[in-house]
Write an enzyme that holds these catalytic residues in place. Structure first.
Site, PDB file in Angstrom:
ATOM      1  N   HIS A  20       2.618  15.171 -22.451  1.00  0.00           N
ATOM      2  CA  HIS A  20       4.024  14.953 -22.100  1.00  0.00           C
ATOM      3  C   HIS A  20       4.293  15.351 -20.655  1.00  0.00           C
ATOM      4  O   HIS A  20       5.407  15.748 -20.308  1.00  0.00           O
ATOM      5  CB  HIS A  20       4.960  15.748 -23.034  1.00  0.00           C
ATOM      6  N   GLU A  44       4.172   0.877 -28.316  1.00  0.00           N
ATOM      7  CA  GLU A  44       4.449   0.602 -26.903  1.00  0.00           C
ATOM      8  C   GLU A  44       3.922  -0.760 -26.484  1.00  0.00           C
ATOM      9  O   GLU A  44       4.559  -1.468 -25.703  1.00  0.00           O
ATOM     10  CB  GLU A  44       3.860   1.719 -26.022  1.00  0.00           C
TER      11      GLU A  44
END
Lengths: 338, 411
Positions: A129, A60
Site C-alpha cells: 500500500h 483491476e
C-alpha cells in the site's frame, strides 16, 4: 477560491467535469455508494446517479478493460485503482491495449481513459500500500503520466487529464491528501490551510499536462522532484540553510526538460529526489537528460536520492523513506564538490 | 492400499501416427435441442451449455426449433462470403510461401462462425474480433484490396505498417482494432456494451476468442462484468480444438464445456455446431434478441475445427494426425451449406464451380491492385518517419526530435 485539501480538490475536479460533460463516468472499487476508501468520489453517485458512478467488482484488469470499451464508445471514463499497488492485474490492458490503441489503429480508435490511483508511502501501508510505480508507466510509450504535489495542481491536472484524448495515469501521493508533509513523521500533521497551493478555484480551470513548475526559486542548487518529495525537499533545504531551487516535475510524461534544464544551468548543481526505488527508477531518466543538456554547466555530479532498492517494509517505513537526512547529505555533497 | 493424490495431465485424442478419435465431442442430433424464450433465466436453461444446437441433419435438411427460415438468397450470400473468405485465405497463404508477406492465419474450416454470426447481427453492432475472424470483414463488405494492403504493410495499409498481418480494424464498419495479445478484446467489448446501455441504445457488442484463450483472466473479467451489469453483449468462444499444438483439454475442456463457464456467472451458455451455418445464425439471433431486449449477455461456444495450421509459422503434422480434419465429425461448413442449398433446389455443383471461379478471379484482381501499393520486397514503401505519429494525439516534443533524427539519418 476556497481552501481545499487534496481530496476535496480532486473531488471538485470530478464534480466539475461530470457537470460539464455527460460523457464523464467514474468507476472503481468502493467509489460509488461509499465514495471511495479515501473519499475522493464522495457524494458523486448521489449527485450523478448509478449509471455515472459505478461500483466495480474487485478486478483491476476488468475495470481498465471495460473503461477502454466505454472510452471507445464515446464515454470519458475515470477509473480509480484503489491503491497503485493493485494496478498490476491491469498492466496488460494498460500497456498492450490502452496505450497502443491509437497507434495500432493509425488514429482510428482511441480511449480517453484516466486512471487515478493513490501512490506513495508514509501511511503505514507496508509493501502493498506504499508503492510509487511511475517509472513502470513512464516506460510505456503512449501513456501520459502525472503526479501532482498540491491541491491546486491536483484539480487542474485532473481536469486536463479527463479532457485529454490520450490515456493518463494520474498518480496521487496519498500522504499529501490531507496536508503537505515535510518528512518528519513525529511532527504534528499540517493542514493545507496554511499552504498557498491549498487555495483552489471552485470552478473549472486547467493545469496543462507537460509542464514542470519551479516550486521555489533558489540559486545554489536545483532539486528536481515530484509528489510528496517536493515538500520534503523544501524542508530539507531550509534545514540545511541552502538556497535550493525546487523544480516540481508534475508531468512525468511528457517531460518538461526545458524548465528542469534551465534551472540546472542556472545553479550548476543538481540532485534528483523521488520516493520510488532508485534502481531503474525515473530519476535515472532525469539524470540522463539533465547531464546531456547541462553537462558544461555542472559544478558537481548529479546525485539521486530515492527509496532503497527493497520493497517498502512495514516496520521500517521511515528508514526506507528518502527523508530529510538523506536529502541534506546529498545537498551537502553536491555543494562541497567543485 | 494407501490413498494417493494424482496429477492428471490431459492427453490429446490423437497425436501424429495415431488414429483420430473424436468420441470426446458431445454431439446432439439435429433438431433435438429446445429453443427457449429469450427471457428465460440462465438457471432454467443451463442444459444449453451441455447439448449442441444443430439444424442441418445428415441428409442436409434444416430441422427443429432453431431452424432460422432464411430465404435462399440469404443462404447464397452466406455461402459466397464463406467461400470468398476461404479463397482469400488460401491466396494469402500462398503469397506468404512466396515471400510476399511475412505471416498469415487462415480461418479454414471455421468460416461459418464469422459469416453466419455477422449476418445475424446488425451493421450498427460493434464487433471485437480475434485473429481468425476475417470473415467479419468480408461479410461487412470490406474490399479485399484493403485487407490485402494491411497484410502487405504497404502504402495503403490501414495500420500504417504498425501491426502484424491480419490484425485489421475498421471504424466505419464497426469492427474494432485487433490486438496481438489474446482475449484482451473480450472485456473491452463488455465495456462498450455497458456504454451502449448507459446511453440507452439498442446496439450490442459481440466479441470472439478461441477456446485456448478462455484460460486468460480477461475471459473471466468479461463474463463477470457482463453478468454484474447485464451488459448487452454476445461473448463467443470459437472452440476449434487446438491452440497451436495444445489441444482444448489444457484450457479445461475435458471437464466441462466452454459454454458451461457462463453458468457459474449466471450468464446463459449455449453450445452450437459452429460448422452448421443455420444453427450458428439462429443461436446468434437468439442471443442478439436477448441483449437488445434487456435480458443481458450470452456466452456462445461454437464447436468447430481448425482445419489448417495455427499460422504460417507452424506445421500441424508435428502435433496432430494428418487426417484429423477429414475425420472431424461436424464436417466442413461450406460443403454443408452447399449441400443444403442443393437439396432445396437453390444451388448446383455447376453454379458452385462458377462462383468459385468468379471469386478466385476477384481475389486475383484484388491482389494485382494491392501489390501496386507496395509489397515487403518491392516499393513503394511508407515513409518511416510516420512511425512517430499516433503514439499520442499530438506529437510531443521528444518524438518530434526523434523523428527529425531518423529523417536526418536517412538523408
Amino acid at each position: 477560491m476556497a481552501i481545499m485539501n487534496m481530496l476535496q480538490a480532486l473531488n471538485s475536479a470530478l464534480d466539475t467535469m461530470m457537470a460539464r460533460d455527460p460523457a464523464v463516468v467514474l468507476m472503481g472499487e468502493d467509489v460509488g455508494y461509499f465514495g471511495g476508501v479515501f473519499r475522493v468520489t464522495e457524494g458523486l453517485q448521489r449527485k450523478y446517479g448509478e449509471h455515472r458512478v459505478l461500483d466495480s467488482p474487485i478486478a483491476e484488469g476488468g475495470i481498465v478493460a471495460t473503461a477502454i470499451g466505454m472510452g471507445v464508445h464515446g464515454l470519458r471514463p475515470v477509473a480509480e485503482i484503489q491503491f497503485a499497488d493493485y494496478i498490476y492485474p491491469a498492466y496488460d490492458q494498460i500497456v498492450s491495449e490502452l496505450a497502443r490503441l491509437r497507434y495500432r489503429s493509425a488514429g482510428e480508435f482511441y480511449a480517453p481513459v484516466t486512471i487515478r490511483t493513490p501512490c506513495g508511502g508514509g501511511i503505514r501501508g507496508g509493501q502493498t500500500h506504499s508503492q510509487s510505480p511511475e517509472a513502470v508507466f513512464a516506460h510505456v510509450c503512449g501513456l501520459k503520466v502525472v503526479m501532482p504535489s498540491n491541491p491546486y495542481d491536483a484539480k487542474g491536472l485532473l481536469i486536463s487529464a479527463i479532457e485529454d484524448d490520450d490515456p493518463v495515469v494520474f498518480l496521487e501521493p496519498k500522504r499529501l491528501y490531507n496536508g503537505p508533509f515535510y518528512g518528519e513523521p513525529d511532527q504534528p500533521a499540517q493542514p493545507w490551510n496554511n499552504h498557498p497551493k491549498g487555495e483552489v478555484p471552485d470552478g473549472y480551470y486547467k493545469v496543462p499536462i507537460g509542464y514542470a513548475e519551479v516550486a521555489q526559486e533558489g540559486s545554489q542548487v536545483t532539486i528536481v522532484t515530484y509528489g510528496t518529495m517536493v515538500h520534503v525537499a523544501q524542508a530539507a533545504a531550509r534545514t540545511a540553510g541552502i538556497e535550493a531551487e525546487i523544480v516540481d516535475v508534475r508531468s512525468i510524461v511528457p517531460l518538461d526538460i526545458h524548465t528542469i534544464a534551465s534551472s540546472v544551468r542556472k545553479t550548476g548543481r543538481c540532485i534528483v529526489v523521488h520516493e520510488a526505488t532508485g534502481f531503474g527508477g525515473f530519476g535515472g531518466e532525469l539524470v540522463a537528460q539533465i547531464q546531456q543538456d547541462c553537462f558544461w554547466h555542472l559544478e558537481a555530479p548529479i546525485l539521486r536520492v530515492a527509496g532503497w532498492d527493497t520493497p517498502y517494509p512495514h516496520a521500517f517505513e521511515w528508514e526506507y523513506f528518502p527523508g530529510p537526512a538523506r536529502i541534506i547529505a546529498a545537498l551537502k555533497s553536491v555543494m562541497e564538490a567543485s | 492400499m494407501t490413498p494417493k493424490s494424482r496429477l492428471h495431465v490431459p492427453k490429446a485424442h490423437a497425436r501424429p501416427g495415431e488414429t483420430p478419435d473424436f468420441s470426446y465431442v458431445q454431439i446432439s442430433p439435429a433438431g433435438a435441442v429446445a429453443r427457449p424464450d429469450i427471457n428465460a433465466p440462465a438457471a432454467d436453461i443451463a442444459d444449453l451449455a451441455n447439448s449442441m444446437v444443430r439444424v442441418l441433419d445428415e441428409d442436409h435438411r434444416a430441422v427443429g426449433p432453431w431452424h432460422p427460415h432464411l430465404d435462399a438468397g440469404e443462404l447464397q450470400i452466406g455461402l459466397r462470403h464463406m467461400l470468398l473468405t476461404r479463397l482469400y485465405d488460401n491466396r494469402m497463404q500462398r503469397m506468404q510461401r512466396q515471400g510476399k508477406i511475412s505471416f498469415y492465419m487462415r480461418a479454414y474450416g471455421e468460416e461459418a462462425v464469422s459469416v453466419a454470426q455477422c449476418m445475424a447481427l446488425r451493421p450498427s453492432d460493434m464487433l471485437f474480433p480475434a485473429y481468425r475472424n476475417q470473415g467479419l470483414q468480408i461479410t461487412r463488405g470490406r474490399p479485399l484490396v484493403v485487407l490485402m494492403c494491411q497484410v502487405l504493410s504497404n502504402t495503403r495499409d490501414m495500420c500504417k505498417g504498425r501491426q502484424l498481418p491480419v490484425l485489421y480494424h475498421w471504424k466505419e464498419g464497426n469492427l474494432f482494432s485487433q490486438s496481438g495479445n489474446l482475449a484482451t478484446q473480450f472485456p473491452q467489448a463488455v465495456g462498450w456494451a455497458m456504454a451502449a446501455a448507459i446511453k440507452g441504445e439498442d446496439r450490442l457488442a459481440a466479441s470472439w476468442l478461441g477456446e485456448g484463450s478462455t484460460a486468460e483472466a480477461d475471459f473471466h473479467y468479461a463474463l463477470l462484468f457482463a453478468a454484474v451489469y447485464q451488459a448487452p453483449v454476445i461473448l463467443n468462444v470459437t472452440n476449434n480444438q487446438w491452440a497451436i499444438s495444445t489441444f482444448q483439454g489444457f484450457a479445461g475442456g475435458e471437464q466441462r464445456s466452454f459454454a458451461a463457464r457462463g453458468n457459474g456467472y449466471g450468464v446463459p451458455g449455449i453450445r452450437v455446431d459452429g460448422n452448421d451455418f443455420l444453427a450458428t445464425y439462429a443461436v446468434t439471433t437468439w442471443a442478439a434478441e436477448r441483449a437488445r431486449n434487456g435480458f443481458g449477455p450470452t456466452l456462445i461456444e461454437l464447436v468447430t475445427y481448425r482445419g489448417g495450421a495455427h499460422s504460417t509459422s507452424d506445421d500441424p503434422s508435428r502435433y496432430r494426425p494428418k487426417d484429423d480434419y477429414e475425420r472431424w465429425p461436424l464436417g466442413d461448413p461450406i460443403e454443408r451449406l452447399k449441400q443444403h442449398l442443393i437439396r432445396l433446389g437453390e444451388w448446383t455443383e455447376e453454379r458452385h464451380a462458377q462462383l468459385a471461379e468468379e471469386l478466385e478471379a476477384h481475389v486475383t484482381d484484388s491482389w494485382k491492385e494491392a501489390i501496386t501499393y507496395g509489397t515487403m520486397t518491392d516499393g513503394p514503401r511508407l515513409e518511416s518517419g510516420t512511425m512517430f505519429e499516433d503514439v499520442f494525439k499530438d506529437m510531443p516534443e521528444h518524438l518530434k526530435i526523434q523523428q527529425a533524427q531518423l529523417r536526418a539519418l536517412r538523408g
